[in-house]
Design a protein around this motif. Structure first.
Motif, mmCIF file in Angstrom:
data_model
loop_
_atom_site.group_PDB
_atom_site.id
_atom_site.type_symbol
_atom_site.label_atom_id
_atom_site.label_comp_id
_atom_site.label_asym_id
_atom_site.label_seq_id
_atom_site.Cartn_x
_atom_site.Cartn_y
_atom_site.Cartn_z
ATOM 1 N N SER A 54 0.855 -1.188 0.000
ATOM 2 C CA SER A 54 0.000 0.000 0.000
ATOM 3 C C SER A 54 0.891 1.238 0.000
ATOM 4 O O SER A 54 1.918 1.270 0.696
ATOM 5 N N LYS A 55 0.494 2.257 -0.751
ATOM 6 C CA LYS A 55 1.283 3.489 -0.832
ATOM 7 C C LYS A 55 1.346 4.207 0.507
ATOM 8 O O LYS A 55 2.303 4.927 0.804
ATOM 9 N N ILE A 56 0.303 4.030 1.335
ATOM 10 C CA ILE A 56 0.254 4.750 2.613
ATOM 11 C C ILE A 56 0.923 3.980 3.750
ATOM 12 O O ILE A 56 1.022 4.486 4.857
ATOM 13 N N GLN A 57 1.372 2.776 3.462
ATOM 14 C CA GLN A 57 2.043 1.986 4.505
ATOM 15 C C GLN A 57 3.402 2.586 4.832
ATOM 16 O O GLN A 57 4.140 3.017 3.947
ATOM 17 N N LYS A 58 3.741 2.610 6.133
ATOM 18 C CA LYS A 58 5.038 3.119 6.576
ATOM 19 C C LYS A 58 5.643 2.142 7.586
ATOM 20 O O LYS A 58 4.922 1.507 8.353
ATOM 21 N N PRO A 59 6.961 2.030 7.602
ATOM 22 C CA PRO A 59 7.613 1.171 8.601
ATOM 23 C C PRO A 59 7.392 1.733 10.005
ATOM 24 O O PRO A 59 7.221 2.942 10.177
ATOM 25 N N ASN A 60 7.413 0.862 11.001
ATOM 26 C CA ASN A 60 7.378 1.316 12.386
ATOM 27 C C ASN A 60 8.296 0.432 13.221
ATOM 28 O O ASN A 60 8.794 -0.598 12.756
ATOM 29 N N MET A 61 8.520 0.832 14.475
ATOM 30 C CA MET A 61 9.488 0.144 15.333
ATOM 31 C C MET A 61 9.145 -1.326 15.562
ATOM 32 O O MET A 61 10.025 -2.150 15.772
ATOM 33 N N ASP A 62 7.854 -1.669 15.524
ATOM 34 C CA ASP A 62 7.444 -3.070 15.726
ATOM 35 C C ASP A 62 8.042 -3.987 14.666
ATOM 36 O O ASP A 62 8.250 -5.177 14.908
ATOM 37 N N TRP A 63 8.324 -3.428 13.504
ATOM 38 C CA TRP A 63 8.850 -4.252 12.409
ATOM 39 C C TRP A 63 10.176 -4.902 12.773
ATOM 40 O O TRP A 63 10.493 -5.979 12.264
ATOM 41 N N LEU A 64 10.947 -4.273 13.635
ATOM 42 C CA LEU A 64 12.234 -4.860 14.044
ATOM 43 C C LEU A 64 12.033 -6.175 14.788
ATOM 44 O O LEU A 64 12.939 -7.009 14.853
ATOM 45 N N ASN A 65 10.848 -6.367 15.351
ATOM 46 C CA ASN A 65 10.529 -7.624 16.029
ATOM 47 C C ASN A 65 9.918 -8.655 15.087
ATOM 48 O O ASN A 65 9.713 -9.805 15.472
ATOM 49 N N TRP A 66 9.618 -8.216 13.873
ATOM 50 C CA TRP A 66 8.939 -9.107 12.913
ATOM 51 C C TRP A 66 9.848 -9.572 11.794
ATOM 52 O O TRP A 66 9.392 -10.240 10.861
ATOM 53 N N VAL A 67 11.122 -9.212 11.847
ATOM 54 C CA VAL A 67 12.088 -9.720 10.870
ATOM 55 C C VAL A 67 13.166 -10.502 11.607
ATOM 56 O O VAL A 67 13.533 -10.172 12.735
#
Length: 239
Positions: A114-127
C-alpha cells in the motif's frame, strides 16, 4: 490462419505453464523431503539445500533463499527495499497472512503493498534476517528525517503567521519549553501533531504582565491605638 496461430500460441503457453508447474512442484517436493530429513545425495538436485535455509517462490516461480524462521516481511525486503517498506501482508499459497507470518520451504509468496504503509518500530521484532533488520532500520531513519522536514516546514509557516523571525534561538526556546533533547525530536513531534500550533503560539508569545497594584499603606501604630480607644469609648457610652 489467425485462429490457428492463436490456438498454437495458446497451446505453447499452456505447455510452458504446465512445465513450470511441474518444475515448481518438483522443487517443492524436494524441499519438503529436505525439511523432513528424507533428502539424500542425488545428482538430479538443482539447488544446494541447507538445514539453516528455506527456499520460497515468487509468483513468477523465482526462488528466494532465506534464513529459517524468516517472515513475510523478511521476504518482502529480500525482493526490494521499496516493496518491504510498503508491505501490508502477503498471500502465502493463496492464503492471506500478516507481516510476521513465518515462512517454510516451498511456500509461494505474493507480497501485498500500500502506498500509505510506513515502517514502524514493531517491524524490528517481525524480521529475523540480518539483512532485513538493517533495511528496516534504514527505512525508519529515512522516515524520521522525512517527518522532521515536514515538521520544520510547518513550524516555519506558523512562525511566519505570528509575524516572527525564524531563527536558531527561537527553535532552541521551543526545544527547552517542550523538554525535547534535539531539534529533530521537536520537528518530528510537530509533524505528528504531538505539539500543536496553539501550543507553539503560547510558547512563543509571552503574555503581558498585569499592572502591579498600588501597595496598601500601613496605618501607623499610634493611629491604630487611638482608633481602637475611640471605638471602645463609644461602645462604653452606648452601654
Amino acid at each position: 490462419s489467425q485462429g490457428v496461430r492463436t490456438a498454437s500460441l495458446s497451446c505453447k503457453e499452456s505447455k510452458k505453464s504446465k512445465e513450470s508447474d511441474v518444475w515448481m512442484q518438483s522443487i517443492r517436493d524436494m524441499l519438503e523431503k529436505e525439511s523432513l530429513g528424507e533428502l539424500g545425495d542425488t545428482e538430479d538436485s538443482k539447488i544446494e539445500v541447507k538445514s539453516d535455509r528455506i527456499y520460497v517462490f515468487t509468483p513468477q516461480g523465482d526462488l528466494i533463499r532465506l534464513s529459517v524462521n524468516a517472515t513475510v516481511l523478511d521476504f518482502a525486503f529480500a525482493v526490494h527495499s521499496n516493496i518491504g517498506s510498503h508491505c501490508t501482508g502477503a498471500k502465502v499459497n493463496n492464503q492471506i497472512v500478516p507481516l510476521k507470518h513465518v515462512l517454510k520451504n516451498g511456500d509461494q509468496v505474493t507480497i501485498l503493498t500500500s502506498k500509505i504503509q510506513k515502517p514502524n518500530m514493531d517491524w524490528l521484532n517481525w524480521v529475523n534476517t540480518t539483512r532485513a533488520k538493517a533495511k528496516v532500520k534504514r527505512a525508519l531513519k529515512e522516515l524520521e528525517y522525512k517527518e522532521a522536514e515536514e515538521g520544520r516546514e510547518l513550524l516555519k509557516r506558523k512562525v511566519s503567521q505570528l509575524k516572527m523571525t525564524y531563527s536558531d534561538e527561537l527553535i532552541q526556546k521551543l526545544v527547552a519549553t517542550f523538554k525535547f533533547n534535539t531539534t529533530l525530536d521537536l520537528f518530528q513531534a510537530i509533524a505528528k501533531e504531538k505539539v500543536t500550533a496553539i501550543q507553539i503560539k503560547d510558547a512563543l508569545i509571552t503574555p503581558q504582565k498585569a499592572e502591579p497594584k498600588a501597595p496598601v499603606k500601613p496605618i501607623p501604630p499610634a493611629k491604630v491605638l487611638a482608633t481602637t480607644s475611640s471605638h471602645l469609648g463609644k461602645q462604653k457610652i452606648l452601654i
